[in-house]
Design a protein around this motif. Structure first.
Motif, PDB file in Angstrom:
ATOM      1  N   UNK A 171      23.205 -37.459  -9.161  1.00  0.00           N
ATOM      2  CA  UNK A 171      24.204 -38.481  -9.409  1.00  0.00           C
ATOM      3  C   UNK A 171      23.925 -39.402 -10.570  1.00  0.00           C
ATOM      4  N   UNK A 172      22.844 -39.143 -11.322  1.00  0.00           N
ATOM      5  CA  UNK A 172      22.488 -40.002 -12.443  1.00  0.00           C
ATOM      6  C   UNK A 172      21.845 -39.147 -13.528  1.00  0.00           C
ATOM      7  N   UNK A 173      22.150 -39.460 -14.788  1.00  0.00           N
ATOM      8  CA  UNK A 173      21.538 -38.711 -15.884  1.00  0.00           C
ATOM      9  C   UNK A 173      22.102 -39.142 -17.222  1.00  0.00           C
ATOM     10  N   UNK A 174      21.807 -38.356 -18.236  1.00  0.00           N
ATOM     11  CA  UNK A 174      22.301 -38.645 -19.578  1.00  0.00           C
ATOM     12  C   UNK A 174      23.825 -38.645 -19.581  1.00  0.00           C
ATOM     13  N   UNK A 175      24.395 -39.644 -20.260  1.00  0.00           N
ATOM     14  CA  UNK A 175      25.849 -39.744 -20.381  1.00  0.00           C
ATOM     15  C   UNK A 175      26.254 -39.085 -21.688  1.00  0.00           C
ATOM     16  N   UNK A 176      27.088 -38.075 -21.596  1.00  0.00           N
ATOM     17  CA  UNK A 176      27.468 -37.308 -22.782  1.00  0.00           C
ATOM     18  C   UNK A 176      28.638 -37.995 -23.478  1.00  0.00           C
ATOM     19  N   UNK A 177      28.331 -39.168 -24.010  1.00  0.00           N
ATOM     20  CA  UNK A 177      29.312 -39.969 -24.743  1.00  0.00           C
ATOM     21  C   UNK A 177      28.562 -40.820 -25.756  1.00  0.00           C
ATOM     22  N   UNK A 178      29.278 -41.366 -26.717  1.00  0.00           N
ATOM     23  CA  UNK A 178      28.652 -42.226 -27.720  1.00  0.00           C
ATOM     24  C   UNK A 178      27.966 -43.404 -27.041  1.00  0.00           C
ATOM     25  N   UNK A 179      26.869 -43.915 -27.604  1.00  0.00           N
ATOM     26  CA  UNK A 179      26.164 -45.046 -26.988  1.00  0.00           C
ATOM     27  C   UNK A 179      27.096 -46.215 -26.684  1.00  0.00           C
ATOM     28  N   UNK A 180      26.881 -46.837 -25.518  1.00  0.00           N
ATOM     29  CA  UNK A 180      27.612 -48.032 -25.087  1.00  0.00           C
ATOM     30  C   UNK A 180      29.107 -47.790 -24.886  1.00  0.00           C
ATOM     31  N   UNK A 181      29.488 -46.543 -24.685  1.00  0.00           N
ATOM     32  CA  UNK A 181      30.889 -46.260 -24.376  1.00  0.00           C
ATOM     33  C   UNK A 181      31.267 -46.840 -23.020  1.00  0.00           C
ATOM     34  N   UNK A 182      30.355 -46.764 -22.056  1.00  0.00           N
ATOM     35  CA  UNK A 182      30.628 -47.211 -20.694  1.00  0.00           C
ATOM     36  C   UNK A 182      29.649 -48.310 -20.287  1.00  0.00           C
ATOM     37  N   UNK A 183      30.037 -49.166 -19.358  1.00  0.00           N
ATOM     38  CA  UNK A 183      29.123 -50.236 -18.909  1.00  0.00           C
ATOM     39  C   UNK A 183      27.778 -49.715 -18.407  1.00  0.00           C
ATOM     40  N   UNK A 184      27.753 -48.571 -17.745  1.00  0.00           N
ATOM     41  CA  UNK A 184      26.491 -48.048 -17.223  1.00  0.00           C
ATOM     42  C   UNK A 184      25.527 -47.738 -18.363  1.00  0.00           C
ATOM     43  N   UNK A 185      26.027 -47.318 -19.516  1.00  0.00           N
ATOM     44  CA  UNK A 185      25.151 -47.047 -20.653  1.00  0.00           C
ATOM     45  C   UNK A 185      24.537 -48.337 -21.196  1.00  0.00           C
ATOM     46  N   UNK A 186      25.331 -49.410 -21.221  1.00  0.00           N
ATOM     47  CA  UNK A 186      24.816 -50.697 -21.669  1.00  0.00           C
ATOM     48  C   UNK A 186      23.702 -51.166 -20.741  1.00  0.00           C
ATOM     49  N   UNK A 187      23.914 -51.003 -19.433  1.00  0.00           N
ATOM     50  CA  UNK A 187      22.905 -51.412 -18.457  1.00  0.00           C
ATOM     51  C   UNK A 187      21.643 -50.586 -18.593  1.00  0.00           C
ATOM     52  N   UNK A 188      21.774 -49.285 -18.831  1.00  0.00           N
ATOM     53  CA  UNK A 188      20.603 -48.440 -19.037  1.00  0.00           C
ATOM     54  C   UNK A 188      19.801 -48.902 -20.245  1.00  0.00           C
ATOM     55  N   UNK A 189      20.496 -49.226 -21.313  1.00  0.00           N
ATOM     56  CA  UNK A 189      19.800 -49.685 -22.517  1.00  0.00           C
ATOM     57  C   UNK A 189      19.089 -51.011 -22.259  1.00  0.00           C
ATOM     58  N   UNK A 190      19.751 -51.930 -21.588  1.00  0.00           N
ATOM     59  CA  UNK A 190      19.158 -53.237 -21.333  1.00  0.00           C
ATOM     60  C   UNK A 190      17.938 -53.146 -20.425  1.00  0.00           C
ATOM     61  N   UNK A 191      17.899 -52.138 -19.544  1.00  0.00           N
ATOM     62  CA  UNK A 191      16.755 -51.944 -18.657  1.00  0.00           C
ATOM     63  C   UNK A 191      15.688 -51.022 -19.253  1.00  0.00           C
ATOM     64  N   UNK A 192      15.939 -50.544 -20.472  1.00  0.00           N
ATOM     65  CA  UNK A 192      14.975 -49.654 -21.103  1.00  0.00           C
ATOM     66  C   UNK A 192      14.952 -48.260 -20.526  1.00  0.00           C
ATOM     67  N   UNK A 193      16.031 -47.844 -19.864  1.00  0.00           N
ATOM     68  CA  UNK A 193      16.084 -46.509 -19.267  1.00  0.00           C
ATOM     69  C   UNK A 193      16.573 -45.442 -20.231  1.00  0.00           C
ATOM     70  N   UNK A 194      16.901 -45.861 -21.454  1.00  0.00           N
ATOM     71  CA  UNK A 194      17.338 -44.905 -22.467  1.00  0.00           C
ATOM     72  C   UNK A 194      16.251 -44.622 -23.490  1.00  0.00           C
ATOM     73  N   UNK A 195      15.023 -45.084 -23.210  1.00  0.00           N
ATOM     74  CA  UNK A 195      13.913 -44.851 -24.125  1.00  0.00           C
ATOM     75  C   UNK A 195      13.835 -45.818 -25.281  1.00  0.00           C
ATOM     76  N   UNK A 196      14.676 -46.859 -25.287  1.00  0.00           N
ATOM     77  CA  UNK A 196      14.718 -47.773 -26.427  1.00  0.00           C
ATOM     78  C   UNK A 196      13.779 -48.962 -26.278  1.00  0.00           C
ATOM     79  N   UNK A 197      13.173 -49.137 -25.091  1.00  0.00           N
ATOM     80  CA  UNK A 197      12.293 -50.282 -24.840  1.00  0.00           C
ATOM     81  C   UNK A 197      10.868 -49.793 -24.642  1.00  0.00           C
ATOM     82  N   UNK A 198       9.877 -50.689 -24.694  1.00  0.00           N
ATOM     83  CA  UNK A 198       8.491 -50.289 -24.404  1.00  0.00           C
ATOM     84  C   UNK A 198       8.380 -49.601 -23.055  1.00  0.00           C
ATOM     85  N   UNK A 199       7.498 -48.635 -22.980  1.00  0.00           N
ATOM     86  CA  UNK A 199       7.362 -47.799 -21.791  1.00  0.00           C
ATOM     87  C   UNK A 199       6.942 -48.611 -20.573  1.00  0.00           C
ATOM     88  N   UNK A 200       7.600 -48.339 -19.446  1.00  0.00           N
ATOM     89  CA  UNK A 200       7.217 -48.922 -18.166  1.00  0.00           C
ATOM     90  C   UNK A 200       6.455 -47.879 -17.368  1.00  0.00           C
TER      91      UNK A 200
END
Length: 415
Positions: free
Chosen positions: A148-177
């Motif tokens: 029920x969760x995975x890569x979104x096949x759409x341009x970045x930040x197309x959907x609110x869930x993508x924005x939330x993933x980026x803000x939480x560093x779940x898209x690989x854009x933040x320092x590793x947790x």
């Protein structure tokens, strides 16, 4: 440079002079085609392996770094990227065989962060517009990428869930947790779809790495060394390259989207793979060589056996390499162009070919890595092919090289 080696009837590595399973003319054509790609300048180096029966042929071309320097060698260590996924699936099946995990049991006991899920009403919904999950997430859901969760096949930040993933560093854009922190962040978000309804890429393998760690009571990397890499003789495989081997790791390159030229994505010394990671990612974190990875694929092709030792049961390997997706679950996968859709099916952590559209047989299994790697095995032909480069799949150069490699691999079959 090319070399030929074989496995004897006892499964031992030995040199052999003839190429009964692979034709000399076909291997010459492969060498010529690979050399043409190298001459084009889009890829600094490669190591290619083709194995069939008792014959194994390797080509190493180019250099570890753009502009010359140290040559590619048979023992060059590459970033596997998504070729880590089949290894992660095999690790899970080891625990399933020991009855420490069950395929259709909820993962709540081991992964409480993923219990009692809420699900977005639709992929474009605000994060608070959810409904309860109809059932828990199972081990099978994670293995088939349908949790029920995975890569979104759409341009970045197309959907609110993508924005939330980026803000939480779940898209690989933040320092590793670390694994626990990472899973905790994932657990703060709703699922995108109901468990079991749709294939979504990648995230399931990272979750599986955390699951193995918790069930086994040891780090994921230690489990892999003890249960897979050690028994298979994969001495150069792991989640980082130690200092005494770092000279065998190439620079990793992406491509400039405007010019198509190579740009450094990751250096060797001092890069992200030069020291142990905070999070040993099951989806894309491993490094390996062509011979190490060939040992893993030979084990799968041999229905779980390697050099007379049983690593996995025949039943487990057959389950891993069987298509598990319904047409409804495949909708998004098949719509995403050639890479995800061309195989037809998906097993545990890898694609399974369900129809013939090129030279590969129905039943071929394997996957590709975004940093320039590809590996498949064909049970019908007894053929294994592995091509490792250090140039990412973000331009036409690397995908075209991969396609031509597979064409020449199949035309090299001797009979």
């Amino acid at each position: 440079m090319s070399t030929t080696a074989t496995w004897d009837t006892q499964g031992n590595w030995a040199m052999k002079d003839n190429n009964k399973g692979l034709s000399e003319a076909g291997l010459r054509r492969m060498r010529e085609v690979l050399a043409r790609h190298m001459e084009s300048g889009g890829i600094p180096g490669l190591v290619a392996l083709v194995g069939r029966g008792e014959d194994t042929h390797v080509e190493a071309m180019g250099t570890l770094h753009e502009g010359g320097g140290a040559p590619m060698r048979r023992d060059t260590i590459f970033r596997l990227a998504s070729l880590s996924k089949p290894i992660t699936a095999a690790a899970v099946m080891l625990l399933v065989e020991e009855c420490r995990l069950r395929l259709d049991d909820p993962v709540d006991e081991w992964l409480p962060e993923l219990a009692d899920r809420q699900v977005l009403r639709s992929i474009d919904s605000p994060l608070e517009d959810t409904v309860p999950a109809l059932r828990p997430i199972t081990v099978r859901d994670l293995l088939t990428f349908t949790f029920g969760f995975g890569a979104v096949l759409a341009a970045p930040d197309t959907y609110p869930i993508q924005v939330a993933m980026r803000e939480l560093g779940l898209d690989g854009s933040a320092p590793e947790a670390g694994p626990d922190e990472w899973l905790g962040r994932l657990g703060r978000l709703p699922l995108m779809h109901q468990p079991g309804t749709l294939w979504q890429y990648h995230t399931g393998s990272d979750v599986l790495g955390v699951l193995v760690q918790r069930v086994a009571g040891q780090s994921f990397g230690t489990f892999l060394r003890e249960r897979l890499f050690g028994p298979l003789g994969m001495k150069d495989s792991g989640f980082h390259v130690p200092a005494d081997k770092i000279d065998r790791l190439p620079t990793s390159y992406a491509h400039n989207p405007q010019t198509g030229g190579l740009v450094v994505w990751d250096e060797a010394a001092g890069g992200k793979y030069s020291s142990p990671p905070v999070f040993e990612r099951g989806g894309d974190g491993l490094v390996s060589t062509v011979d190490d990875y060939h040992a893993f694929y030979r084990m799968l092709l041999n229905k779980g056996a390697h050099r007379g030792e049983r690593i996995l049961s025949r039943a487990s390997v057959e389950l891993m390499t069987t298509d598990h997706l319904t047409p409804e679950q495949k909708v998004e996968k098949d719509a995403f162009g050639d890479h995800f859709g061309r195989h037809g099916g998906y097993g545990f952590g890898m694609a399974v070919r369900t129809h013939r559209r090129d030279l590969a047989s129905v039943g071929q299994f394997g996957w590709d890595g975004g940093l320039g790697t590809t590996a498949y095995a064909d049970p019908v032909e007894g053929l294994t092919g592995i091509l490792f480069t250090q140039a990412a799949m973000d331009s036409l150069d690397t995908p075209r090289l991969h396609k031509d490699f597979w064409t020449t691999a199949y035309q090299a079959i001797a009979d």
